[in-house]
Design a protein around this motif. Structure first.
Motif: not given
Length: 195
Positions: A35-36, A65-67, A72-73
């Motif tokens: 997230l960071n 976005l990919s990270i 999130l997953h």
């Protein structure tokens, strides 16, 4: 500011490698680093935008976005989709989608983050003010100006409550520049003026 973001991204990439090596991807610490890192990546894209080509900017936002989707997953696998730790993931996805020009996706992410935040913390949480601001800006982009005006007015009101002084930004997470932006967007009439 650009160098600060570059250093931050480099350190977070190292932290991610260490987390993946020691605890694996399905770990709360790894999710926090993801997230960071995603946040730092889209912040770096914005900081570099005046000095980058459109393709380089979009590539950086796409990487963010990919990270962020990975973060999130991991968090939804470890917790549940309405856990409070999901809201910052959704909001950061909203920022990245907004920067990418995907306003419908950005609106969905900001709205979901706001709902989770308000469900767990009530309507006066500091993050709610920032996410209402971005939700309003996003709704302007999608042509939903009446809803945007409501969001921006709510963000101003909440920011004022949190800060004690709407003009200076005080302790609110909404910056003075964002407050000025909201005031210019909604004008004196309480409705959105053309952006």
């Amino acid at each position: 500011k650009q160098r600060k973001h570059e250093r931050c991204v480099a350190v977070l990439r190292q932290c991610l490698e260490l987390c993946l090596h020691t605890v694996g991807e399905a770990n709360p610490s790894t999710a926090a680093v993801l997230l960071n890192l995603g946040h730092a990546m889209h912040s770096l894209a914005s900081a570099n935008r005046p000095h980058s080509s459109s393709l380089a900017y979009l590539a950086r936002v796409d990487e963010a976005l990919s990270i962020l989707q990975r973060a999130l997953h991991v968090r939804t696998e470890l917790f549940h989709k309405r856990h409070p730790c999901i809201a910052p993931c959704l909001a950061n996805l909203g920022y990245a989608h907004y920067k990418r020009g995907n306003y419908v996706a950005a609106e969905r992410q900001f709205y979901s983050a706001l709902r989770i935040c308000q469900k767990h913390y009530g309507p006066a949480h500091p993050d709610a003010a920032a996410w209402l601001y971005w939700l309003g800006k996003t709704r302007i982009r999608t042509g939903r100006t009446a809803e945007a005006a409501e969001d921006l007015q709510a963000a101003l009101h909440l920011s004022s409550l949190l800060a004690g002084d709407q003009q200076s930004g005080g302790g609110s997470p909404v910056t003075k520049e964002q407050i000025e932006d909201m005031l210019s967007l909604i004008g004196g009439r309480g409705s959105v003026v053309a952006e």
